[in-house]
Design a protein around this motif. Structure first.
Motif, PDB file in Angstrom:
ATOM      1  N   LYS A 167     -13.599  18.872  40.917  1.00 58.29           N
ATOM      2  CA  LYS A 167     -12.299  18.256  41.160  1.00 58.29           C
ATOM      3  C   LYS A 167     -12.275  16.818  40.626  1.00 58.29           C
ATOM      4  O   LYS A 167     -11.258  16.351  40.105  1.00 58.29           O
ATOM      5  N   VAL A 168     -13.385  16.131  40.761  1.00 58.70           N
ATOM      6  CA  VAL A 168     -13.471  14.750  40.277  1.00 58.70           C
ATOM      7  C   VAL A 168     -13.223  14.698  38.777  1.00 58.70           C
ATOM      8  O   VAL A 168     -12.421  13.892  38.276  1.00 58.70           O
ATOM      9  N   LEU A 169     -13.898  15.573  38.041  1.00 60.34           N
ATOM     10  CA  LEU A 169     -13.811  15.523  36.588  1.00 60.34           C
ATOM     11  C   LEU A 169     -12.500  16.094  36.063  1.00 60.34           C
ATOM     12  O   LEU A 169     -11.904  15.568  35.125  1.00 60.34           O
ATOM     13  N   GLU A 170     -12.018  17.172  36.690  1.00 66.67           N
ATOM     14  CA  GLU A 170     -10.828  17.843  36.175  1.00 66.67           C
ATOM     15  C   GLU A 170      -9.526  17.250  36.705  1.00 66.67           C
ATOM     16  O   GLU A 170      -8.507  17.261  36.009  1.00 66.67           O
ATOM     17  N   ASP A 171      -9.538  16.741  37.941  1.00 66.12           N
ATOM     18  CA  ASP A 171      -8.307  16.230  38.550  1.00 66.12           C
ATOM     19  C   ASP A 171      -8.282  14.717  38.683  1.00 66.12           C
ATOM     20  O   ASP A 171      -7.266  14.146  39.098  1.00 66.12           O
ATOM     21  N   GLY A 172      -9.396  14.065  38.377  1.00 64.17           N
ATOM     22  CA  GLY A 172      -9.423  12.611  38.416  1.00 64.17           C
ATOM     23  C   GLY A 172      -9.467  11.993  39.798  1.00 64.17           C
ATOM     24  O   GLY A 172      -9.175  10.803  39.950  1.00 64.17           O
ATOM     25  N   VAL A 173      -9.838  12.773  40.827  1.00 63.83           N
ATOM     26  CA  VAL A 173      -9.929  12.213  42.175  1.00 63.83           C
ATOM     27  C   VAL A 173     -11.251  11.473  42.345  1.00 63.83           C
ATOM     28  O   VAL A 173     -12.196  11.674  41.585  1.00 63.83           O
ATOM     29  N   LYS A 174     -11.292  10.597  43.340  1.00 61.79           N
ATOM     30  CA  LYS A 174     -12.512   9.880  43.687  1.00 61.79           C
ATOM     31  C   LYS A 174     -12.844  10.226  45.128  1.00 61.79           C
ATOM     32  O   LYS A 174     -12.056   9.935  46.034  1.00 61.79           O
ATOM     33  N   PHE A 175     -14.010  10.824  45.367  1.00 64.00           N
ATOM     34  CA  PHE A 175     -14.273  11.306  46.722  1.00 64.00           C
ATOM     35  C   PHE A 175     -14.759  10.222  47.674  1.00 64.00           C
ATOM     36  O   PHE A 175     -15.075  10.506  48.821  1.00 64.00           O
ATOM     37  N   ASP A 176     -14.785   8.964  47.209  1.00 63.35           N
ATOM     38  CA  ASP A 176     -14.930   7.877  48.172  1.00 63.35           C
ATOM     39  C   ASP A 176     -13.565   7.331  48.593  1.00 63.35           C
ATOM     40  O   ASP A 176     -13.476   6.352  49.347  1.00 63.35           O
ATOM     41  N   ASP A 177     -12.487   7.970  48.121  1.00 64.68           N
ATOM     42  CA  ASP A 177     -11.137   7.734  48.645  1.00 64.68           C
ATOM     43  C   ASP A 177     -10.839   8.763  49.731  1.00 64.68           C
ATOM     44  O   ASP A 177     -11.535   9.775  49.858  1.00 64.68           O
ATOM     45  N   ASP A 178      -9.778   8.522  50.494  1.00 60.55           N
ATOM     46  CA  ASP A 178      -9.301   9.503  51.464  1.00 60.55           C
ATOM     47  C   ASP A 178      -8.533  10.586  50.707  1.00 60.55           C
ATOM     48  O   ASP A 178      -7.456  10.340  50.169  1.00 60.55           O
ATOM     49  N   LEU A 179      -9.095  11.791  50.675  1.00 60.25           N
ATOM     50  CA  LEU A 179      -8.492  12.903  49.935  1.00 60.25           C
ATOM     51  C   LEU A 179      -7.943  13.978  50.876  1.00 60.25           C
ATOM     52  O   LEU A 179      -7.775  15.131  50.469  1.00 60.25           O
ATOM     53  N   THR A 180      -7.654  13.586  52.103  1.00 57.61           N
ATOM     54  CA  THR A 180      -7.102  14.536  53.070  1.00 57.61           C
ATOM     55  C   THR A 180      -5.825  15.163  52.518  1.00 57.61           C
ATOM     56  O   THR A 180      -4.936  14.467  52.045  1.00 57.61           O
ATOM     57  N   GLY A 181      -5.758  16.495  52.566  1.00 55.99           N
ATOM     58  CA  GLY A 181      -4.598  17.202  52.047  1.00 55.99           C
ATOM     59  C   GLY A 181      -4.668  17.487  50.562  1.00 55.99           C
ATOM     60  O   GLY A 181      -3.818  18.196  50.032  1.00 55.99           O
ATOM     61  N   ILE A 182      -5.673  16.919  49.894  1.00 58.46           N
ATOM     62  CA  ILE A 182      -5.837  17.106  48.448  1.00 58.46           C
ATOM     63  C   ILE A 182      -7.059  17.970  48.153  1.00 58.46           C
ATOM     64  O   ILE A 182      -7.008  18.877  47.326  1.00 58.46           O
ATOM     65  N   THR A 183      -8.154  17.665  48.813  1.00 53.49           N
ATOM     66  CA  THR A 183      -9.401  18.415  48.652  1.00 53.49           C
ATOM     67  C   THR A 183      -9.940  18.787  50.033  1.00 53.49           C
ATOM     68  O   THR A 183      -9.429  18.334  51.060  1.00 53.49           O
ATOM     69  N   HIS A 184     -10.991  19.596  50.047  1.00 49.84           N
ATOM     70  CA  HIS A 184     -11.673  19.904  51.310  1.00 49.84           C
ATOM     71  C   HIS A 184     -12.617  18.786  51.726  1.00 49.84           C
ATOM     72  O   HIS A 184     -13.043  18.732  52.884  1.00 49.84           O
ATOM     73  N   SER A 185     -12.961  17.905  50.781  1.00 45.27           N
ATOM     74  CA  SER A 185     -14.070  16.982  50.985  1.00 45.27           C
ATOM     75  C   SER A 185     -13.742  15.557  50.582  1.00 45.27           C
ATOM     76  O   SER A 185     -12.984  15.332  49.650  1.00 45.27           O
ATOM     77  N   ASP A 186     -14.334  14.624  51.289  1.00 48.57           N
ATOM     78  CA  ASP A 186     -14.477  13.249  50.819  1.00 48.57           C
ATOM     79  C   ASP A 186     -15.540  12.580  51.672  1.00 48.57           C
ATOM     80  O   ASP A 186     -16.003  13.140  52.684  1.00 48.57           O
ATOM     81  N   LEU A 187     -15.937  11.395  51.268  1.00 47.55           N
ATOM     82  CA  LEU A 187     -17.109  10.741  51.860  1.00 47.55           C
ATOM     83  C   LEU A 187     -16.950  10.520  53.359  1.00 47.55           C
ATOM     84  O   LEU A 187     -17.852  10.835  54.153  1.00 47.55           O
ATOM     85  N   ASP A 188     -15.806   9.991  53.792  1.00 40.69           N
ATOM     86  CA  ASP A 188     -15.627   9.703  55.211  1.00 40.69           C
ATOM     87  C   ASP A 188     -15.474  10.975  56.037  1.00 40.69           C
ATOM     88  O   ASP A 188     -15.957  11.050  57.174  1.00 40.69           O
TER      89      ASP A 188
END
Length: 392
Positions: A44-65
């Motif tokens: 998801k990081v590479l294909e969608d440009g998300v950063k999993f040290d951001d709050d990704l609630t509702g976007i992905t299943h996962s993030d750091l917090d």
């Protein structure tokens, strides 16, 4: 009056028991080392440009917090691209670059680890231990030097194949759908496993065809494992493991990490999904014309029609049934968790995202598992196999 007092006492007793049970599973979960051996957030990081040290609630299943909120201690990050992709090795390195960048930005929260000792040190300091697993032998591009390089960058398991067979190993999908292709490991494939054994890299048999599985079992001198698979006897999907395969992994000293994919845990899910997709066939076909990716189309449809998707999600107990089955077949030393979060289009109920890991522990407590066995299932079994593969 005596009747009502009796009922009141029963209700009060049940409430106290429930509260005690709640505290018990939370205590066990917070104390245990919780490990998930397969998460696709790097895709998801590479294909969608998300950063999993951001709050990704509702976007992905996962993030750091959210990993921390779920009590996760160790995440194995899947490095993946489609088996037909060009420059797969470069793609793998780009994903590892992204992981390294997040680790470097968040040194107080996450630590990249290379062995079991570093893993335990990270957990002791309250950091998430990050390990790499490469999902698909095609990513070494038929080059043992590239396997060595990925190991040096932190890869501690290699999934021999993804859905598309590599030149040297056949996949379970191809074994099922393309009977004309050669089955099993070639001589080079066996050389790959021998190099992995020498390096201390785990042989991952998830996605492998049956002949490839048995060739790997017979070639490896170290314990093998399945990073994200479930039980064929409960859900006869080609990606799941049959009883003789489960027994072989256990005999080898390995571990099977249960996948949360609804199609792998619930035998009734495939029919329910087909009915759902047929109902939305026009939209499905339109999305396929533009996206040209079945995974993305399903993900979009489930998100758009969340109310309709909810009833077809398997209940949590279906996942626990797979853990139970392996424990009853070979023992509690040979099963763990490999969720496939961010690599699946739909999750089981009560496993919405990575904050839901405590529900696994609660369910195990409710089924009467001892604390020692819960500790094994949540993480100790994988640590044992990691150590057994290391070259000291």
């Amino acid at each position: 009056m005596k009747y009502f007092i009796f009922i009141f006492l029963i209700m009060a007793s049940c409430k106290q028991s429930s509260e005690k049970n709640s505290e018990t599973y939370k205590t066990i979960h917070n104390r245990a080392i919780v490990i998930d051996t397969h998460n696709d957030i790097l895709m998801k990081v590479l294909e969608d440009g998300v950063k999993f040290d951001d709050d990704l609630t509702g976007i992905t299943h996962s993030d750091l917090d959210r990993w921390k909120r779920g009590g996760l201690d160790v995440q194995v990050f899947s490095v993946y691209c489609d088996g037909t992709a060009k420059n797969a090795y470069d793609y793998a390195n780009r994903q590892i670059d992204w992981l390294d960048a997040v680790v470097n930005r968040n040194p107080s929260k996450i630590m990249k680890v290379f062995n079991a000792s570093e893993l335990l040190s990270a957990v002791k300091t309250g950091k998430i231990a990050a390990i790499i697993g490469v999902e698909g032998g095609h990513m070494i591009e038929n080059d043992l030097d590239k396997l060595d390089s990925l190991y040096q960058r932190g890869a501690r398991y290699l999934t021999l194949t993804h859905n598309t067979s590599a030149d040297w190993v056949s996949s379970c999908v191809d074994q099922t759908e393309r009977p004309e292709i050669p089955k099993g490991l070639t001589d080079f494939g066996k050389a790959v496993i021998k190099r992995m054994n020498n390096l201390g890299m785990l042989v991952d048999v998830s996605h492998a065809g049956e002949q490839s599985f048995w060739d790997a079992i017979n070639t490896s001198t170290k314990p093998v494992f399945a990073s994200h698979s479930s039980v064929y006897s409960l859900c006869p999907h080609p990606r799941n493991l049959k009883d003789d395969q489960i027994k072989a992994i256990a005999k080898k000293g390995g571990v099977i990490q249960i996948n949360f994919n609804p199609g792998f845990v619930d035998a009734s899910f495939e029919k329910k999904e087909q009915d759902f997709l047929e109902k939305h066939k026009t939209e499905h076909d339109s999305l396929m014309a533009s996206l040209q990716d079945e995974w993305l189309v399903k993900f979009q449809l489930y998100k758009t029609y969340a109310d309709e998707a909810e009833p077809i999600r398997p209940p949590l107990f279906k996942v626990i049934d797979h853990i139970d089955y392996i424990v009853n077949l070979v023992g509690a030393d040979y099963v763990g968790i490999g969720s496939d979060f961010d690599g699946i289009t739909l999750t089981p109920k009560e496993l919405d995202d990575v904050t839901a890991y405590p529900n696994i522990t609660r369910a195990l407590v409710e089924r009467g598992y001892s604390e020692a066995d819960i500790d094994k299932i949540l993480g100790e079994n994988f640590i044992r196999v990691l150590k057994a593969n290391e070259n000291n």
